[in-house]
Design a protein around this motif. Structure first.
Motif, PDB file in Angstrom:
ATOM      1  N   TYR A  32      48.079  77.961  20.638  1.00  0.00           N
ATOM      2  CA  TYR A  32      48.761  77.064  19.656  1.00  0.00           C
ATOM      3  C   TYR A  32      49.036  77.996  18.418  1.00  0.00           C
ATOM      4  N   ASN A  33      50.033  77.598  17.868  1.00  0.00           N
ATOM      5  CA  ASN A  33      50.257  77.992  16.400  1.00  0.00           C
ATOM      6  C   ASN A  33      49.544  77.020  15.324  1.00  0.00           C
ATOM      7  N   MET A  34      49.186  77.592  14.369  1.00  0.00           N
ATOM      8  CA  MET A  34      48.298  76.814  13.635  1.00  0.00           C
ATOM      9  C   MET A  34      48.735  76.728  12.046  1.00  0.00           C
ATOM     10  N   GLY A  35      48.430  75.735  11.438  1.00  0.00           N
ATOM     11  CA  GLY A  35      48.839  75.595  10.096  1.00  0.00           C
ATOM     12  C   GLY A  35      47.671  74.987   9.409  1.00  0.00           C
ATOM     13  N   TRP A  36      47.878  75.138   7.911  1.00  0.00           N
ATOM     14  CA  TRP A  36      47.147  74.292   6.930  1.00  0.00           C
ATOM     15  C   TRP A  36      48.096  73.684   5.964  1.00  0.00           C
ATOM     16  N   PHE A  37      47.772  72.472   6.059  1.00  0.00           N
ATOM     17  CA  PHE A  37      48.209  71.533   4.836  1.00  0.00           C
ATOM     18  C   PHE A  37      47.415  70.984   4.017  1.00  0.00           C
ATOM     19  N   ARG A  38      48.047  70.313   2.768  1.00  0.00           N
ATOM     20  CA  ARG A  38      47.052  69.783   1.759  1.00  0.00           C
ATOM     21  C   ARG A  38      47.736  68.458   1.095  1.00  0.00           C
ATOM     22  N   GLN A  39      46.967  67.529   0.778  1.00  0.00           N
ATOM     23  CA  GLN A  39      47.351  66.372   0.392  1.00  0.00           C
ATOM     24  C   GLN A  39      46.658  66.045  -0.988  1.00  0.00           C
ATOM     25  N   ALA A  40      47.279  66.215  -2.269  1.00  0.00           N
ATOM     26  CA  ALA A  40      46.468  65.864  -3.458  1.00  0.00           C
ATOM     27  C   ALA A  40      46.653  64.285  -3.775  1.00  0.00           C
ATOM     28  N   PRO A  41      45.802  63.826  -4.668  1.00  0.00           N
ATOM     29  CA  PRO A  41      45.685  62.308  -4.813  1.00  0.00           C
ATOM     30  C   PRO A  41      47.246  61.895  -5.377  1.00  0.00           C
ATOM     31  N   GLY A  42      47.551  60.772  -4.493  1.00  0.00           N
ATOM     32  CA  GLY A  42      48.969  60.426  -5.105  1.00  0.00           C
ATOM     33  C   GLY A  42      50.269  61.050  -4.786  1.00  0.00           C
ATOM     34  N   LYS A  43      50.018  62.113  -3.958  1.00  0.00           N
ATOM     35  CA  LYS A  43      51.040  62.972  -3.431  1.00  0.00           C
ATOM     36  C   LYS A  43      51.355  63.110  -1.968  1.00  0.00           C
ATOM     37  N   SER A  52      51.292  82.202  13.454  1.00  0.00           N
ATOM     38  CA  SER A  52      51.756  82.111  15.019  1.00  0.00           C
ATOM     39  C   SER A  52      50.622  82.349  15.873  1.00  0.00           C
ATOM     40  N   GLY A  53      50.504  82.087  17.229  1.00  0.00           N
ATOM     41  CA  GLY A  53      49.573  82.078  18.055  1.00  0.00           C
ATOM     42  C   GLY A  53      48.992  83.578  18.186  1.00  0.00           C
ATOM     43  N   SER A  54      50.209  84.368  18.365  1.00  0.00           N
ATOM     44  CA  SER A  54      50.019  85.889  18.290  1.00  0.00           C
ATOM     45  C   SER A  54      49.023  86.311  17.109  1.00  0.00           C
ATOM     46  N   GLY A  55      49.373  85.645  16.129  1.00  0.00           N
ATOM     47  CA  GLY A  55      48.931  86.282  15.020  1.00  0.00           C
ATOM     48  C   GLY A  55      50.016  87.281  14.316  1.00  0.00           C
ATOM     49  N   GLY A  56      50.974  87.318  15.085  1.00  0.00           N
ATOM     50  CA  GLY A  56      52.103  88.478  14.294  1.00  0.00           C
ATOM     51  C   GLY A  56      52.737  87.885  13.350  1.00  0.00           C
ATOM     52  N   SER A  57      52.877  86.493  13.031  1.00  0.00           N
ATOM     53  CA  SER A  57      53.638  85.816  12.026  1.00  0.00           C
ATOM     54  C   SER A  57      53.090  84.975  11.198  1.00  0.00           C
ATOM     55  N   THR A  58      53.089  85.250   9.735  1.00  0.00           N
ATOM     56  CA  THR A  58      52.577  84.201   8.976  1.00  0.00           C
ATOM     57  C   THR A  58      53.457  83.582   7.872  1.00  0.00           C
ATOM     58  N   PHE A  59      53.072  82.386   7.400  1.00  0.00           N
ATOM     59  CA  PHE A  59      54.110  81.696   6.541  1.00  0.00           C
ATOM     60  C   PHE A  59      53.286  80.987   5.450  1.00  0.00           C
ATOM     61  N   TYR A  60      53.754  80.986   4.204  1.00  0.00           N
ATOM     62  CA  TYR A  60      53.290  80.531   3.113  1.00  0.00           C
ATOM     63  C   TYR A  60      54.273  79.741   2.243  1.00  0.00           C
ATOM     64  N   VAL A  61      53.712  78.812   1.711  1.00  0.00           N
ATOM     65  CA  VAL A  61      54.646  78.098   0.609  1.00  0.00           C
ATOM     66  C   VAL A  61      54.648  78.763  -0.498  1.00  0.00           C
ATOM     67  N   ASP A  62      55.441  79.103  -1.469  1.00  0.00           N
ATOM     68  CA  ASP A  62      55.800  79.949  -2.383  1.00  0.00           C
ATOM     69  C   ASP A  62      54.464  79.642  -3.334  1.00  0.00           C
ATOM     70  N   SER A  63      54.054  78.544  -3.806  1.00  0.00           N
ATOM     71  CA  SER A  63      53.130  78.350  -4.670  1.00  0.00           C
ATOM     72  C   SER A  63      51.924  79.029  -4.440  1.00  0.00           C
ATOM     73  N   VAL A  64      51.361  79.313  -3.255  1.00  0.00           N
ATOM     74  CA  VAL A  64      50.335  80.102  -2.746  1.00  0.00           C
ATOM     75  C   VAL A  64      50.532  81.672  -2.441  1.00  0.00           C
ATOM     76  N   LYS A  65      51.606  82.086  -2.277  1.00  0.00           N
ATOM     77  CA  LYS A  65      51.745  83.554  -1.990  1.00  0.00           C
ATOM     78  C   LYS A  65      51.138  84.473  -2.786  1.00  0.00           C
ATOM     79  N   GLY A  66      50.384  85.335  -2.513  1.00  0.00           N
ATOM     80  CA  GLY A  66      50.028  86.412  -3.033  1.00  0.00           C
ATOM     81  C   GLY A  66      48.452  85.982  -3.381  1.00  0.00           C
TER      82      GLY A  66
END
Length: 126
Positions: A32-43, A52-66
């Protein structure tokens, strides 16, 4: 059926760190490929990070990069989300997701994801 269990949430001051974990009981997640999501109150639920399942690729929303890092353990049984320099706006329930499609675990709302955890609450105080 994949049952995902998140852990590691809690209360932290702004600038602090937390590490979230996501494991599937009794099985590996290497298909499986894995992801983290979040939900704030009212949003709406939003994508945070994916790997990715291999671990070779990662992806981030701009607000958490770095600041956030997603990673696998060596046995591909657990996915982590290391969260540094936390801000009050990071406060949310964080959900783990698993799917055979990278597109699903990186979708802005997680549309199409097959498996979800029940979530873990992260609260960042100012």
């Amino acid at each position: 059926q994949v049952q995902l269990v998140e852990s590691g949430g809690g209360l932290v001051q702004a600038g602090g760190s937390l590490r979230l974990s996501c494991a599937a009981s009794g099985r590996t997640l290497n298909r499986y490929n894995m992801g983290w999501f979040r939900q704030a109150p009212g949003k709406e639920r939003e994508f945070v990070a994916g790997i990715s399942g291999s671990g070779g690729s990662t992806f981030y929303v701009d607000s958490v990069k770095g600041r956030f890092t997603i990673s696998w353990d060596n046995a591909k049984t657990t996915v982590y989300l290391q969260m540094n320099s936390l801000k009050p706006e990071d406060t949310a329930v964080y959900y783990c997701a698993a799917d055979r499609s990278v597109a699903h675990v990186t979708d802005p709302r997680g549309s199409g994801v097959d498996y979800w955890g029940k979530g873990t609450l992260v609260t960042v105080s100012s």
